[in-house]
Design a protein around this motif. Structure first.
Motif, PDB file in Angstrom:
ATOM      1  N   ILE A 203     -42.514-106.393  46.650  1.00  0.00           N
ATOM      2  CA  ILE A 203     -42.085-105.117  47.226  1.00  0.00           C
ATOM      3  C   ILE A 203     -43.169-104.611  48.162  1.00  0.00           C
ATOM      4  N   GLY A 204     -42.811-104.403  49.416  1.00  0.00           N
ATOM      5  CA  GLY A 204     -43.746-103.882  50.401  1.00  0.00           C
ATOM      6  C   GLY A 204     -43.333-102.489  50.849  1.00  0.00           C
ATOM      7  N   ILE A 205     -44.287-101.571  50.926  1.00  0.00           N
ATOM      8  CA  ILE A 205     -44.023-100.217  51.405  1.00  0.00           C
ATOM      9  C   ILE A 205     -44.569-100.096  52.822  1.00  0.00           C
ATOM     10  N   GLN A 206     -43.734 -99.585  53.719  1.00  0.00           N
ATOM     11  CA  GLN A 206     -44.114 -99.442  55.128  1.00  0.00           C
ATOM     12  C   GLN A 206     -43.955 -97.997  55.585  1.00  0.00           C
ATOM     13  N   HIS A 207     -44.882 -97.554  56.425  1.00  0.00           N
ATOM     14  CA  HIS A 207     -44.813 -96.208  56.991  1.00  0.00           C
ATOM     15  C   HIS A 207     -44.091 -96.245  58.341  1.00  0.00           C
ATOM     16  N   MET A 208     -43.458 -95.144  58.664  1.00  0.00           N
ATOM     17  CA  MET A 208     -42.901 -94.960  59.997  1.00  0.00           C
ATOM     18  C   MET A 208     -43.938 -94.208  60.837  1.00  0.00           C
ATOM     19  N   ILE A 209     -44.167 -94.679  62.041  1.00  0.00           N
ATOM     20  CA  ILE A 209     -45.138 -94.034  62.925  1.00  0.00           C
ATOM     21  C   ILE A 209     -44.469 -93.697  64.257  1.00  0.00           C
ATOM     22  N   ALA A 210     -45.008 -92.692  64.935  1.00  0.00           N
ATOM     23  CA  ALA A 210     -44.433 -92.259  66.210  1.00  0.00           C
ATOM     24  C   ALA A 210     -44.649 -93.323  67.278  1.00  0.00           C
ATOM     25  N   ASN A 211     -43.615 -93.572  68.039  1.00  0.00           N
ATOM     26  CA  ASN A 211     -43.714 -94.470  69.187  1.00  0.00           C
ATOM     27  C   ASN A 211     -44.014 -93.605  70.415  1.00  0.00           C
ATOM     28  N   THR A 212     -45.289 -93.434  70.703  1.00  0.00           N
ATOM     29  CA  THR A 212     -45.705 -92.519  71.768  1.00  0.00           C
ATOM     30  C   THR A 212     -45.338 -93.031  73.157  1.00  0.00           C
ATOM     31  N   ARG A 213     -44.981 -94.304  73.256  1.00  0.00           N
ATOM     32  CA  ARG A 213     -44.615 -94.875  74.552  1.00  0.00           C
ATOM     33  C   ARG A 213     -43.105 -95.028  74.712  1.00  0.00           C
ATOM     34  N   ALA A 214     -42.348 -94.396  73.804  1.00  0.00           N
ATOM     35  CA  ALA A 214     -40.892 -94.536  73.845  1.00  0.00           C
ATOM     36  C   ALA A 214     -40.323 -93.946  75.134  1.00  0.00           C
ATOM     37  N   ARG A 215     -39.420 -94.680  75.725  1.00  0.00           N
ATOM     38  CA  ARG A 215     -38.713 -94.209  76.907  1.00  0.00           C
ATOM     39  C   ARG A 215     -37.353 -93.675  76.483  1.00  0.00           C
ATOM     40  N   PRO A 216     -36.670 -92.953  77.352  1.00  0.00           N
ATOM     41  CA  PRO A 216     -35.340 -92.437  76.998  1.00  0.00           C
ATOM     42  C   PRO A 216     -34.438 -93.559  76.485  1.00  0.00           C
ATOM     43  N   GLY A 217     -33.813 -93.322  75.323  1.00  0.00           N
ATOM     44  CA  GLY A 217     -32.937 -94.331  74.734  1.00  0.00           C
ATOM     45  C   GLY A 217     -33.620 -95.240  73.734  1.00  0.00           C
ATOM     46  N   GLN A 218     -34.970 -95.230  73.738  1.00  0.00           N
ATOM     47  CA  GLN A 218     -35.708 -96.044  72.783  1.00  0.00           C
ATOM     48  C   GLN A 218     -36.008 -95.243  71.519  1.00  0.00           C
ATOM     49  N   LYS A 219     -36.310 -95.958  70.425  1.00  0.00           N
ATOM     50  CA  LYS A 219     -36.605 -95.299  69.162  1.00  0.00           C
ATOM     51  C   LYS A 219     -37.909 -94.524  69.260  1.00  0.00           C
ATOM     52  N   SER A 220     -37.896 -93.308  68.704  1.00  0.00           N
ATOM     53  CA  SER A 220     -39.098 -92.475  68.738  1.00  0.00           C
ATOM     54  C   SER A 220     -40.077 -92.836  67.632  1.00  0.00           C
ATOM     55  N   LYS A 221     -39.609 -93.636  66.654  1.00  0.00           N
ATOM     56  CA  LYS A 221     -40.470 -94.068  65.560  1.00  0.00           C
ATOM     57  C   LYS A 221     -40.301 -95.561  65.321  1.00  0.00           C
ATOM     58  N   GLY A 222     -41.377 -96.175  64.821  1.00  0.00           N
ATOM     59  CA  GLY A 222     -41.338 -97.585  64.454  1.00  0.00           C
ATOM     60  C   GLY A 222     -42.135 -97.795  63.183  1.00  0.00           C
ATOM     61  N   ARG A 223     -42.138 -99.006  62.679  1.00  0.00           N
ATOM     62  CA  ARG A 223     -42.849 -99.311  61.441  1.00  0.00           C
ATOM     63  C   ARG A 223     -44.222 -99.884  61.747  1.00  0.00           C
ATOM     64  N   SER A 224     -45.204 -99.431  60.975  1.00  0.00           N
ATOM     65  CA  SER A 224     -46.534-100.015  61.114  1.00  0.00           C
ATOM     66  C   SER A 224     -46.656-101.190  60.157  1.00  0.00           C
ATOM     67  N   GLY A 225     -47.524-102.132  60.513  1.00  0.00           N
ATOM     68  CA  GLY A 225     -47.750-103.271  59.614  1.00  0.00           C
ATOM     69  C   GLY A 225     -47.167-104.575  60.098  1.00  0.00           C
ATOM     70  N   GLY A 226     -46.563-104.571  61.284  1.00  0.00           N
ATOM     71  CA  GLY A 226     -46.074-105.832  61.840  1.00  0.00           C
ATOM     72  C   GLY A 226     -44.617-106.113  61.519  1.00  0.00           C
ATOM     73  N   ARG A 227     -44.023-107.042  62.276  1.00  0.00           N
ATOM     74  CA  ARG A 227     -42.610-107.356  62.149  1.00  0.00           C
ATOM     75  C   ARG A 227     -42.341-108.665  61.415  1.00  0.00           C
ATOM     76  N   LYS A 228     -43.372-109.492  61.236  1.00  0.00           N
ATOM     77  CA  LYS A 228     -43.144-110.817  60.676  1.00  0.00           C
ATOM     78  C   LYS A 228     -42.459-110.754  59.319  1.00  0.00           C
ATOM     79  N   ILE A 229     -42.851-109.786  58.499  1.00  0.00           N
ATOM     80  CA  ILE A 229     -42.288-109.687  57.161  1.00  0.00           C
ATOM     81  C   ILE A 229     -40.789-109.432  57.207  1.00  0.00           C
ATOM     82  N   ARG A 230     -40.305-108.820  58.284  1.00  0.00           N
ATOM     83  CA  ARG A 230     -38.871-108.512  58.366  1.00  0.00           C
ATOM     84  C   ARG A 230     -38.023-109.752  58.566  1.00  0.00           C
ATOM     85  N   TYR A 231     -38.649-110.844  58.978  1.00  0.00           N
ATOM     86  CA  TYR A 231     -37.898-112.093  59.106  1.00  0.00           C
ATOM     87  C   TYR A 231     -37.634-112.729  57.740  1.00  0.00           C
TER      88      TYR A 231
END
Length: 377
Positions: A203-231
């Protein structure tokens, strides 16, 4: 191409058996026939992920701070303890408190092993032992547990706070990159087959963090800790938001917990994208009974609003202890349970009907049986 009968694949693989062992090959039918053991989370969550968490799974719990990720992880640990599974909790953030452990009804705190960095002093205040664990060491601990304790549960709280040795030794302001992403990538590649073979759950716990570079239509938040585990993830629950759970009227409302509004990003059995709400009661954890009550209302097993009737008990007279009888109301012409039946199955307000259920555990068993049977769980 020759039309001769295909060779027996097991005969072809006999040299492989000598090299790797006779259990190397299984047929697809054998894999299908192997019973899947599930670890429960809570009634509403179980129903929306296909019955529970299959052993051998990677689980992600993601969301903002204080949304209930740790409580949900501890709830899984409590239910896993009922199956005699060992619990290894990697307290990376050092934010696991007495309140958290005592706030999960039924959790055996003596049987949960919490790992953490430490500093020990003698009676004079001198440091006699200390250790600040690096990201590499944290994941080595997790790997050791998964290899050597088949069937165990390992909680990483949190993936987002893993810090590499290089980052620890760097000066504030040094640009060293986020080596934790690389660590998790390597760790998941190594552990994915181990989880399946040893029937463990990570079981892994992940935080949501603000995506300060988000453009219109993009998500304002993302997950910290990398994407590899999501595969590699099997069950991925993301908290969208929380709302207060209150009892009482507008003037005297009391907050007794919070509703956690989830979306499934992935499940091991059902399609993703399910939206549902679990109920976190302070001092209890996720309230299984309150969730079961909500399901009972939604499915028509519990009737009424304000005054509630456990209508499903008409089919469980052996548990009720008397025959279910009704009389027609002269004014409304509706058929209602007799006073003798009503005092056993009727109460005013959600808290009182929940108290009635708690006082009669067999009523709860009947409700769970009816709900799960209707939903095919």
């Amino acid at each position: 191409m020759s039309k001769e009968k295909n060779k027996d694949p097991l005969q072809i693989a006999k040299d492989l058996f000598k090299k790797y062992g006779e259990h190397l090959v299984k047929t697809g039918t054998e894999i299908i026939a192997k019973p899947t053991k599930l670890v429960s989370v809570s009634p509403i969550i179980d129903i929306n992920i296909g019955g529970g968490i299959p052993e051998g799974s990677v689980v992600l719990l993601a969301g903002d701070e204080k949304c209930g990720k740790t409580v949900t992880a501890l709830q899984i640990c409590r239910n896993a303890q009922k199956q005699q599974r060992n619990i290894h909790y990697l307290n990376i953030e050092h934010r696991l408190k007495r309140r958290d452990l005592e706030g999960i009804a039924g959790l055996d705190s003596d049987a949960i092993h919490v790992y953490g960095s430490f500093k020990e002093d003698d009676e004079d205040g001198n440091v006699v032992a200390s250790k600040l664990l690096t990201g590499e060491e944290w994941l080595s601990i997790a790997e050791h547990c998964l290899h050597n304790d088949p069937g165990c549960i390992v909680v990483i709280d949190s993936i987002s706070q893993l810090v590499t040795e290089k980052e620890i030794n760097a000066n504030i302001g040094d640009v060293v990159g986020d080596g934790a992403y690389r660590l998790m990538s390597q760790f998941i590649k190594r552990m994915a087959p181990v989880l399946s073979v040893n029937d463990c759950i990570l079981i892994g716990i992940q935080h949501m963090i603000a995506n300060t570079r988000a453009r219109p239509g993009q998500k304002s938040k993302g997950r910290s800790g990398g994407r590899k585990i999501r595969y590699a993830v099997d069950v991925d629950l993301e908290c969208r938001y929380i709302s207060p759970w209150t009892v009482g009227g507008d003037d005297d409302a009391e907050q007794i917990g919070q509703d956690i509004h989830w979306i499934t990003r992935s499940t091991a059995i059902l399609p993703p994208g399910r939206r549902f709400t679990s109920k976190l009661r302070y001092g209890i954890g996720i309230d299984d009974l309150a969730e079961l009550f909500e399901l009972g209302k939604a499915l028509g097993f519990i009737a009424g609003k304000g005054w509630y009737t456990l209508d499903y008990m008409r089919n469980h007279e052996d548990v009720l202890g008397i025959k279910w009888e009704e009389k027609q109301d002269k004014k409304t012409k509706e058929f209602k349970p007799t006073p003798e039946v009503s005092k056993l199955v009727k109460a005013q307000g959600q808290e009182k009907i929940l108290s009635l259920l708690r006082e009669n555990p067999k009523y709860i068993e009947c409700l769970k049986l009816d709900v799960y049977d209707m939903l095919g769980c």
